[in-house]
Structure formats: C-alpha cells, structure tokens
Design an enzyme around this catalytic site. Sequence first.
Site, short mmCIF file in Angstrom:
data_model
loop_
_atom_site.label_atom_id
_atom_site.label_comp_id
_atom_site.label_asym_id
_atom_site.label_seq_id
_atom_site.Cartn_x
_atom_site.Cartn_y
_atom_site.Cartn_z
N SER B 123 0.84 -1.20 0.00
CA SER B 123 0.00 0.00 0.00
C SER B 123 0.88 1.25 0.00
O SER B 123 1.66 1.45 -0.93
CB SER B 123 -0.95 -0.05 1.19
OG SER B 123 -1.90 0.97 1.13
N HIS B 165 -3.77 -0.36 -4.52
CA HIS B 165 -5.25 -0.51 -4.40
C HIS B 165 -5.84 -0.16 -5.76
O HIS B 165 -6.85 0.54 -5.85
CB HIS B 165 -5.83 0.44 -3.34
CG HIS B 165 -5.25 0.28 -1.98
ND1 HIS B 165 -5.60 -0.76 -1.14
CD2 HIS B 165 -4.36 1.01 -1.28
CE1 HIS B 165 -4.95 -0.64 0.01
NE2 HIS B 165 -4.17 0.42 -0.06
N GLU B 192 -4.99 -4.93 -5.01
CA GLU B 192 -4.88 -5.46 -3.64
C GLU B 192 -4.56 -6.96 -3.68
O GLU B 192 -4.90 -7.66 -4.63
CB GLU B 192 -6.20 -5.21 -2.90
CG GLU B 192 -6.41 -3.71 -2.66
CD GLU B 192 -7.73 -3.38 -1.95
OE1 GLU B 192 -8.53 -4.30 -1.70
OE2 GLU B 192 -7.94 -2.18 -1.65
#
Lengths: 282, 282
Positions: B123, B165, B192
């Site tokens: 992330s 993401h 993800e």
Amino acid sequence: MRGWIIPIGGKLLAPSILDRFVALSGGAAARIAIIPTASSEPDMGAFYERVFQRHGVTQAKALNFERRSDCDDRDWLEWLGGATGVFITGGNQLKLSTTLGGTPVGHVLRERHAAGMHIAGTSAGAAYLSEHMIAYGAEGSSPRAGMVTMCAGLGLTNRVIIDQHFRQRDRLGRLLTALAYNPFAFGLGVDEDTAAFIGPDDTIDVMGTGSITIIDPTNVSFSSIAEAEPGEAITLLGATLHLLAAGASFNLRTRLAVATASTTSPHDALNAALGDSLVTAE
Amino acid sequence: MRGWIIPIGGKLLAPSILDRFVALSGGAAARIAIIPTASSEPDMGAFYERVFQRHGVTQAKALNFERRSDCDDRDWLEWLGGATGVFITGGNQLKLSTTLGGTPVGHVLRERHAAGMHIAGTSAGAAYLSEHMIAYGAEGSSPRAGMVTMCAGLGLTNRVIIDQHFRQRDRLGRLLTALAYNPFAFGLGVDEDTAAFIGPDDTIDVMGTGSITIIDPTNVSFSSIAEAEPGEAITLLGATLHLLAAGASFNLRTRLAVATASTTSPHDALNAALGDSLVTAE
C-alpha cells in the site's frame, strides 16, 4: 565526468553568463544545440542562433522538436549527439516534458551529459533540468499543502529541485512545499538574469545580477504535510536557507556555503584555464 | 547486483507473496527489518513481527522511525544495515517521505538495496519505493490535469511510477495523468492482494489474486497536458496497456510482456533454487 548543469532564472541579459557557457563548451570550437520546444514563438530557435553567433559560436543550430514524432529525426539526433553544449529556451516546461520525455532526445541528452556535454536552460528550460520538476504552482512565500504540482523532468540530477523567476514571482512557498513532501533534495531558486553553474563536482557558483536561494533540508526536524488538507498552511521546522549572489558558492556534497568574491571562487582555476573569452560576473 | 523491489497493492492475504519475499531474503536465515512509519496504528510493527515469525523468520524486527530525530538512532541504523530484507507497511506514504527523506535511514536503504538487499512495501509502502511517488489524487479512470500530486519517493528506481489498491480504488486516471506530464517512466498499478516482483534484471513478474496494470508510454505520440487547465480532461494518444495476472511477466528494458503460466515464468529457475519454502501463486 558529467557536464555542467546550468539553470538560468529567465530574462537573461548579463552577457557573461552565455560567455562562460560558450567557453565551457569549447569557445570558438563549441557546437551548441538550441532546443526551443518550450516556446510558442516560432522564431525562438533562430533568435538564439543569432545570440550564440554574437557570442562567437559558428556552429549553433536550433533543433525544433515540436511534436513527439520529431524526436525520431535522425539528422537532428546526430547533430544533438555531437553537440558540446545544449541550450534549452524558456516557455512552458510541460511542453518539454510532454514532447521530449521517453523519446530518443531525452535519452541522448542524459547519456551525452553523463559523458561531459554541458546543458544550460533558462526559465522553463531551467525547471526541466532536474529529475523532479515543478510543473506549476501558486505564488506566495508560505508553503501550503498542494500548492505545487511536480512531475518527472529531464533527470540530469536528483540533488536539486529548481525554481526560476524566483524572487520576481514570489516562489519561496512553492519550493518549500516541494521540499516539505520529501526533505531529500536541495531547493534551488534562481532569480531572473542569474545563473547557477553546477559543476561536475556538485559545487554551485553564481553569476548574474540577482541571487540564488538554496534551501538545505538536511536538518529539517518536522514536516506536517502528511496530515495537511489541500490548501492548508503547513509546519516545516529546521530548513537552512542560503542566499548567494555572484561569486558565492555552495557544495551539494559537503553542504558548505562560501561567500568569497568571484575572484576567489572555487571554479576560478577552471575558469582561468578556459581562457580569455570568459568574463566573470562582477 | 541490486536487490528486488516488491510493491504490493495492499490488503495482503496470499501467503505465497511473503513466503517468496522471505525465501529471497535468505529463508530461515533472513533478517527482516519492518518499517511501520506510514501507519498511525502503534502496534503495526509488532503485528508484522508476528506475521514474519509465522513465515519462519526468527530475526524480524520493527524499527519504528516515528520522528525524523529517530532516524539518527545508531542501534536501529545498524540493525537496518545488516538486514537482508526490508518490509514497509501501509498507511500514508507522505509519512514515509516526510519522516525518512534526506535522513540516514533513506541513505542506508538506497545504499544497501544497491548492494543486494530486497525491499518490499505494501500500500503506502509500495507507493514510496520509486523515485517519483504519487502522494495523493482523485479517483476515476480518465486523466485530468492536476488530478494527481507527485513528489520524491525513496528512489530505488525511476523506471516505474507505482500506484496501489489499483482496481479497487479506480486509479487508472491518476496514473495516466502522472505519465501524461512526462511519458518517460512506466506506470505500474498494483491491485490489492497482489505483488509485482521486480528483479535485478528489471523483469517484473506477478503473484497474488489480482493483476498488475502496466502502462508503457514509449509510443505516446501526443499529450495535451501542457495546455490543459487544472481539472480539465486531457488527450493522451498511443499508450500501451498490459494487464498481467499471476505468472505473467514484463521486462522494463525490452518492453516485452509474456503471458506464460507461473510454471514457466522467467524467474522460475531462481525460484526453484530458493527451495521448498517458496509457494508460487496459482
């Protein structure tokens, strides 16, 4: 040894700056490629051909890379590859990055610069030189989250982020904002009619009628920009500020600023070796 | 030979991804430094210490660089310098760049990575890995001028700009915008629970349950972003798009995408040599 990197702050009048660029590039034997891509004025290339001729350069040629497809032109690439110095004009720096980025022109410029070719740029041409380029931003001396838009530039160095027309357009805030995002590179604000000569040894010295602003973020102890909303004022603690007029110098490796007169600048030995064509700023 | 660069798109579930990262880092002999700086949850470091212990790593240590002054801690720097792999957690990537940028931690990470240490990030930790980092931006699949804010990241490579993401937060538009400013780097969108393993040879292969999106700007013939007003839709012509699921690969030097099954991926010989601890994604 890589070539010199010479950002100029726009509105260039001092003849000594181009004299020195020409001398570094070989004097009467210099071969100067002019890249007018940033400009929307069609005769900008021809204008600088005449300027360099007045500075004693017989081989000065404008390569007008206007579209991305122009960047595959074999004759122009060959001329560029054989240049001893490149001069990038002003205009809009996004025209440079969108037209030259990822093309053979960008590749040749980086490769030849690493091998010793010198690259100067004025205004938009100055902003474009480094790895992180300021595309645009708001005026004002206080940093605010989101007040600057950055993108990838030409990539000759990632040690500095360059801003130009610096004092004249009140750009301290946007340069501080750029550093607040990541206090890694030095901020280098260049006033109009002023040049930062960044040597292969990463020493910067100054010529021209204005000054350059160095922001050294090494001792920054805190930046609040990770938590700030767009437009919000930010806290930034511990940046070191140097203002350097002609003759002063700063070394990006040692972080030492020296306020010597131009007659004793660290590049003087080199300048002297370049011969009579060089006029230093007084 | 530099170490692997392993951006993970967040919401990591597939155990095979960490298994392979651990195997690359030395298996049972791995020494994994965890950097939880991006996170606002105080036990994030301890959480990942337990995760890596479950993956068979006895030497996993969280180094919680929370303030810039923490980045001078000699014991932590020494531990970091001796790590074989580094894992950077999620959170806010601007906390990484504002806390680690220009400090000895950033320096050690770049230097050790160049010497072979592997660095993975999930992330925010993924966004931070490359030279040009997406700090934040708007959602949506169409690029618009000013919809993305970029700044300097850790700087392990300037060949890719990473977004994460990717499918889940509809980020194609902001990644295209980043490339429209300068069609130099490749766009690398990571879904993800998916990882892009970027080898020292600049070949990328994919593991996990999602896909990675590669945007190759080499043949971009035109970008209008130099003329666009902030918020305005832009024209961008000729970008090449590849979507790669587990087992597929892409080479950043040759620009060749290969859709092989994971059993014949270009990294399989290496993977096999790493032994039984490695489980490839199916």
